[in-house]
Design an enzyme around this catalytic site. Structure first.
Site, mmCIF file in Angstrom:
data_model
loop_
_atom_site.group_PDB
_atom_site.id
_atom_site.type_symbol
_atom_site.label_atom_id
_atom_site.label_comp_id
_atom_site.label_asym_id
_atom_site.label_seq_id
_atom_site.Cartn_x
_atom_site.Cartn_y
_atom_site.Cartn_z
ATOM 1 N N GLU A 58 0.880 -1.160 0.000
ATOM 2 C CA GLU A 58 0.000 0.000 0.000
ATOM 3 C C GLU A 58 0.925 1.220 0.000
ATOM 4 O O GLU A 58 1.792 1.308 0.873
ATOM 5 C CB GLU A 58 -0.805 -0.008 1.308
ATOM 6 C CG GLU A 58 -2.278 0.103 1.125
ATOM 7 C CD GLU A 58 -2.982 0.140 2.480
ATOM 8 O OE1 GLU A 58 -3.591 1.158 2.762
ATOM 9 O OE2 GLU A 58 -2.881 -0.861 3.220
ATOM 10 N N ARG A 293 5.596 -13.179 9.621
ATOM 11 C CA ARG A 293 6.234 -11.905 9.331
ATOM 12 C C ARG A 293 7.564 -11.794 10.059
ATOM 13 O O ARG A 293 7.824 -12.501 11.025
ATOM 14 C CB ARG A 293 5.306 -10.742 9.685
ATOM 15 C CG ARG A 293 4.877 -10.698 11.131
ATOM 16 C CD ARG A 293 3.722 -9.724 11.332
ATOM 17 N NE ARG A 293 4.112 -8.346 11.108
ATOM 18 C CZ ARG A 293 3.577 -7.567 10.164
ATOM 19 N NH1 ARG A 293 2.647 -8.024 9.362
ATOM 20 N NH2 ARG A 293 3.967 -6.324 10.042
ATOM 21 N N LYS A 303 4.257 0.344 9.825
ATOM 22 C CA LYS A 303 4.253 1.663 9.183
ATOM 23 C C LYS A 303 3.674 2.723 10.101
ATOM 24 O O LYS A 303 4.187 3.833 10.168
ATOM 25 C CB LYS A 303 3.427 1.602 7.896
ATOM 26 C CG LYS A 303 4.247 1.182 6.704
ATOM 27 C CD LYS A 303 3.446 1.339 5.435
ATOM 28 C CE LYS A 303 2.879 0.005 5.039
ATOM 29 N NZ LYS A 303 2.236 -0.031 3.740
HETATM 30 P P1 ATP Z 1 2.674 -2.623 8.213
HETATM 31 O O1 ATP Z 1 2.199 -3.763 9.063
HETATM 32 O O2 ATP Z 1 4.018 -2.119 8.544
HETATM 33 O O3 ATP Z 1 1.675 -1.512 8.098
HETATM 34 P P2 ATP Z 1 1.655 -3.660 5.882
HETATM 35 O O4 ATP Z 1 1.528 -5.117 5.844
HETATM 36 O O5 ATP Z 1 0.415 -2.960 6.196
HETATM 37 O O6 ATP Z 1 2.838 -3.245 6.792
HETATM 38 P P3 ATP Z 1 1.732 -3.355 3.103
HETATM 39 O O7 ATP Z 1 2.138 -2.214 2.271
HETATM 40 O O8 ATP Z 1 0.309 -3.751 3.099
HETATM 41 O O9 ATP Z 1 2.214 -3.060 4.553
HETATM 42 O O10 ATP Z 1 2.640 -4.616 2.841
HETATM 43 C C1 ATP Z 1 3.135 -5.030 1.610
HETATM 44 C C2 ATP Z 1 3.599 -6.451 1.755
HETATM 45 O O11 ATP Z 1 4.663 -6.532 2.707
HETATM 46 C C3 ATP Z 1 2.489 -7.344 2.254
HETATM 47 O O12 ATP Z 1 2.430 -8.468 1.410
HETATM 48 C C4 ATP Z 1 2.907 -7.712 3.646
HETATM 49 O O13 ATP Z 1 2.508 -9.012 3.947
HETATM 50 C C5 ATP Z 1 4.422 -7.589 3.589
HETATM 51 N N1 ATP Z 1 4.958 -7.278 4.918
HETATM 52 C C6 ATP Z 1 4.684 -6.200 5.674
HETATM 53 N N2 ATP Z 1 5.316 -6.279 6.867
HETATM 54 C C7 ATP Z 1 6.021 -7.434 6.852
HETATM 55 C C8 ATP Z 1 6.884 -8.098 7.789
HETATM 56 N N3 ATP Z 1 7.163 -7.583 8.987
HETATM 57 N N4 ATP Z 1 7.436 -9.280 7.427
HETATM 58 C C9 ATP Z 1 7.176 -9.807 6.212
HETATM 59 N N5 ATP Z 1 6.374 -9.249 5.296
HETATM 60 C C10 ATP Z 1 5.798 -8.081 5.601
HETATM 61 MG MG MG Z 2 -1.238 -3.879 5.234
#
Ligand code: ATP
Ligand code: MG
Length: 584
Positions: A58, A293, A303
């Protein structure tokens, strides 16, 4: 496609892919060269990509180390299996996204060494370009009697959803006619209703043990312009509905996400199965696979929390070298190859754990040791005067640029009567097993001569300011007599005439406790002394370094030239010490 094969060890996702390929699951998969529903791909040729994966951020923040795990996993699978990995901006939420984030995410993926655009295909996609398809998909469900417009309030919907122990209650609007639902949905789209006045829901089962299947909302009304589509839409798909559709439009084979989406998998599968039944999509459909994760000790990887650190000025921006963002990592001097080595070492699994930050830094050290040429720096200088050395003499010493890589060549460092050495390399009364300088002891000045300590001088507070020595001219490194005097200690030095003052920034962990995310307020846990600035001396050959150049300062650690450097001041960020010296 990227050529360098990863050396990633196998994992459960690779096992699944091996099995899928062995079963020829994708043998007849077509691909029109661009995303679309089944009609787009119908007469297209067989997809040259054996598998398709995607990284779907995102664009509402900068990439962090957790994203790096997902990027490396998805792109290396595509590389290793002759597939493609798409970079897809999941920008279906109109409120939080902006162009700055889009650019930085593209840069981050490139920095890690991956491409999604080449002479064959351009796999950069925006989910917001799929709104028409999503709208069509919603209508397919409504026409099939599988979607209805619900006029209950948000509260009523929540209460009637039930709980883990109690089933939900059907909405009074659940059995509205298909025609009524179609009309209401079109009116929602036309802007006839206010935000929250109604939602479109999937009609599944209000008694399902999985709450996510109790008629989840799939479209909501939001009168907000979108950065890509402007005012065209005032209804937006819910993430859980949009995501499987995005994957299917792009013919993703393996949709890899983190474990918190496990409970959503039945709905993901329901959406695609129903849309395939009505020929909106064709098979094979994408499959969702979850992995755990990345969590790192003393680090927050969310984020929302990272935005708070930046906006409330706890750090100096997204690229502060203490931030676990990719822009922070770059400025800190962490190396893209180190990320890959780290991810290979920790592997991919379904078990949640917190990885010790040392595991991360150790991987970085192993890569930096290979990648970085050496320089000499004295960080806590005291003077050493060689009493029997001619004041006007300059001795040229030959120093290898990389001890394990002779092809990197040598450079010259000048030795004179007056030198800087490290304060730690001299003791008045040596502790046991101390082999460096103390009165009467001999050491080698690295790449130079053996010297013997004769005397020292203190300031008013009793600190050593100057050490006096005599040298043995026949002992120069690299000459025949070099080992005529055997010594146990070997110290580095710089000529006071031929050295340059530099600024060093040392970084420490940003959070004191191991798992700051667990605390009531993670901001209370910030390490108040996570940055230390000091001046030091470095050999004069660094005078013309450029931003981003990295070195190992021998015996100290890895350092990188910070972008804030200028012609008057060269600033080095410490990436990592040579060894783990964090206090546990
Ligand atoms: P955050 O939890 O920091 O807000 P998010 O998952 O909301 O991160 P996205 O932009 O939706 O952020 O994530 C893009 C991709 O990165 C998704 O497929 C998510 O699963 C992966 N991702 C995010 N955080 C992690 C993590 N700590 N370990 C592995 N993959 C991650
Ligand atoms: Mg997300």
């Amino acid at each position: 496609m990227n050529d360098d094969k990863s050396t990633a060890p196998t994992n459960f996702i690779r096992n699944i892919i091996d099995k899928n390929l062995a079963a020829n699951l994708y043998a007849n998969k077509t691909w029109a060269g661009q995303p679309g529903p089944s009609k787009t791909h119908k007469n297209a040729s067989i997809d040259a990509a054996k598998i398709r994966t995607r990284f779907p951020p995102e664009p509402n923040g900068y990439l962090h180390f957790g994203h790096a795990k997902s990027i490396i996993l998805n792109f290396s699978l595509a590389q290793d299996y002759g597939g493609r990995c798409h970079l897809r901006f999941d920008d279906t939420n109109p409120e939080k996204e902006n162009e700055e984030y889009v650019k930085s995410i593209i840069d981050g993926v490139h920095w890690l060494g991956y491409k999604f655009q080449d002479e064959y295909e351009n796999n950069l996609y925006y989910a917001s370009n799929y709104f028409d398809h999503m709208y069509d998909a919603a209508k397919v469900l409504i026409n099939a009697g599988l979607g209805y417009v619900d006029k209950q309030t948000a509260d009523e919907i929540r209460i009637n959803r039930g709980t883990l122990t109690d089933p939900g209650k059907n909405s009074p609007y659940r059995d509205q006619s298909i025609d009524d639902n179609l009309q209401l949905f079109e009116e929602m789209k036309a802007g006839k209703y206010k935000d929250g006045e109604m939602v479109l829901r999937a009609k599944i089962n209000m008694a399902s043990p999985n709450i996510n299947l109790r008629d989840p909302a799939i479209y909501r009304i939001r009168h907000v312009p979108h950065h890509n589509t402007g005012d065209k839409w005032c209804i937006y798909p819910m993430y859980t509905f949009a995501h499987p559709i995005e994957d299917a439009l792009e013919k993703i084979t393996h949709s890899i996400c983190t474990l918190e989406f496990e409970d959503q998998r039945p709905f993901y599968e329901w959406v695609l199965k129903k849309l395939a039944e009505f020929e909106f999509f064709d098979k094979p459909l994408p499959k969702q696979h979850e992995f755990s994760r990345l969590n790192l000790s003393h680090v927050v990887l969310s984020k929302r929390k990272l935005i708070q650190l930046v906006e409330d000025n706890y750090v100096n921006g997204w690229d502060d070298p203490r931030m676990p963002t990719l822009v922070g990592a770059k400025r800190r001097g962490y190396h893209p190859k180190g990320f890959k080595l780290f991810m290979d070492r920790i592997g991919v699994s379904k078990s949640d754990s917190i990885i010790d930050y040392q595991t991360f830094e150790d991987a970085m050290r192993d890569v930096l040791n290979q990648e970085c040429n050496r320089k000499i720096a004295v960080l806590n200088p005291i003077k050493l005067i060689i009493e029997n050395f001619d004041e006007n003499h300059t001795e040229i010493c030959t120093v290898p640029n990389h001890p394990q890589k002779p092809e990197e060549g040598n450079r010259e460092v000048k030795l004179t009567k007056e030198l800087w050495i490290e304060a730690e390399d001299f003791e008045i009364i040596p502790p046991p097993k101390y082999f460096r300088l103390f009165p009467g002891n001999k050491v080698r000045l690295r790449y130079g001569f053996v010297v013997e300590c004769t005397d020292y001088e203190l300031d008013n507070e009793g600190h050593v300011t100057t050490v006096y020595c005599n040298y043995f001219p026949e002992t120069k490194s690299g000459t025949e007599g070099s080992d005529s005097i055997k010594v146990k200690g070997n110290i580095h030095w710089l000529s006071t005439n031929f050295s340059k003052e530099i600024t060093i920034r040392n970084y420490d962990r940003l959070f004191l406790s191991e798992n700051p995310s667990e605390l009531d307020n993670f901001l209370d846990d910030i390490n108040q002394s996570s940055i230390e600035t000091k001046s030091a001396y470095c050999e004069e050959s660094i005078s013309d370094v450029k931003t981003g150049e990295q070195f190992q300062f021998e015996r100290h650690g890895y350092y990188i030239v910070d972008p804030e450097s200028n012609s008057d001041e060269i600033i080095f960020n410490r990436t990592a010490t040579l060894r783990d010296n964090w206090q546990k």
